[in-house]
Design an enzyme around this catalytic site. Structure first.
Site, PDB file in Angstrom:
ATOM      1  N   PRO A 108      26.508 -22.999  31.533  1.00  0.00           N
ATOM      2  CA  PRO A 108      25.688 -23.996  30.870  1.00  0.00           C
ATOM      3  C   PRO A 108      26.253 -24.372  29.509  1.00  0.00           C
ATOM      4  O   PRO A 108      26.568 -23.510  28.696  1.00  0.00           O
ATOM      5  CB  PRO A 108      24.337 -23.306  30.716  1.00  0.00           C
ATOM      6  N   GLU A 109      26.373 -25.658  29.296  1.00  0.00           N
ATOM      7  CA  GLU A 109      26.774 -26.183  28.000  1.00  0.00           C
ATOM      8  C   GLU A 109      25.552 -26.849  27.378  1.00  0.00           C
ATOM      9  O   GLU A 109      24.454 -26.724  27.892  1.00  0.00           O
ATOM     10  CB  GLU A 109      27.930 -27.178  28.183  1.00  0.00           C
TER      11      GLU A 109
END
Length: 272
Positions: free
Chosen positions: A2-3
DNA sequence: ACAGGATCCTGGGGGC
DNA sequence: TGCCCCCAGGATCCTG
């Protein structure tokens, strides 16, 4: 995994489900996370209503009334999701937070690169961010600061975008997508770009991240939001993961190289 | 001081 | 089917 857009989506999903609610029980699994969970932390958050749920870079912060806060990092495969109590725990569920209305927030992480940490005071959390030299949010990136960061390094653009001390929240996908949008080659030496190119990249990062947030982030394999829903931005990728497919601008096949230790996707013809 | 590589972990996919 | 190798949205520690 996840960014920033994925983490922002998790935060937005969790907010209405958590704010105002108390945690009535915490259960922890045995396997160690990136930063070890201390059993005594569970008791320290019981009975206090959640005040806010927010994001800083790729970190998720749950603030409780009375100054304590829980801080999560999702690493590569982390999930932070809310479930009805009768739903069985998925494999690799490491922490379960029982909410007063009966639902459960669960921290699940296959590879265990993620973490959950308790801070006693907001100042302690700020100290932690300061100690790790966490950079500014991409949306608050000032032109002069950004140009200064680029000028001061011998690294390539891709490596600078991935550096959380320069700008917080960009990871492998959005680095590639931003460089594509800015028409800049990922291997370009950061110190060698013109002011106009630096500005193009700064604006591209913001635009790409905003569009990804609007589509709830990218779900390639593991990622889901706080409600369990997948993202849709993977369908809008123009470079990332499109090796051999035609560039959406000029039809030249997208190439893949290894840069800063990560897979990097770009158009060899229109990214210069 | 800085930049690059190895490392932590598990699972999925491709090739043989 | 089985096995082996490579790959993966990240961050940190070690080395040259």
């Amino acid at each position: 995994m996840p960014e920033l857009p994925e983490v922002e989506t998790v935060v937005r999903d969790l907010r209405p489900r958590l704010v105002g609610q108390r945690i009535v029980a915490v259960r922890a699994g045995k396997k160690a996370l990136r930063r070890p969970w201390t059993t005594a932390w569970g008791a320290r958050i019981l009975g206090r209503p959640v005040e806010t749920v927010r994001r800083r870079g790729k970190w998720i912060v749950v603030d409780f009334e009375g100054s304590r806060c829980l801080v999560f990092h999702l690493g590569m495969t982390g999930r932070l999701t809310v479930h009805p109590p009768d739903e069985p725990n998925a494999p690799h569920t490491h922490l379960v937070f029982e909410l007063e209305r009966g639902e459960q927030m669960r921290f699940n992480d296959i590879r265990r690169f993620g973490s959950a940490t308790l801070f006693e005071q907001p100042a302690a959390l700020e100290g932690f961010f300061a100690a790790s030299r966490l950079g500014p949010e991409p949306f608050d990136l000032h032109a002069r600061y950004w140009q200064g960061c680029l000028a001061a390094t011998k690294r390539c653009l891709k490596a600078v975008l991935l550096d959380q001390t320069v700008v917080a929240g960009v990871g492998n996908i959005y680095a590639d997508e931003s460089l594509f949008a800015a028409r800049l080659h990922p291997a370009r030496l950061a110190a060698a770009v013109t002011k106009a190119e630096a500005e193009r990249l700064r604006h591209a990062v913001v635009q790409v991240l905003r569009r990804a947030i609007a589509r709830r982030g990218s779900s390639i394999r593991n990622y889901v939001g706080g409600s369990g829903l997948k993202g849709r931005y993977q369908d809008a990728f123009r470079a990332y993961g499109r090796t051999g497919k035609p560039c959406p601008r000029c039809r030249t096949p997208i190439e893949r190289v290894r840069l800063a230790g990560r897979s990097t996707h770009y158009c060899p013809s229109c990214q210069v």
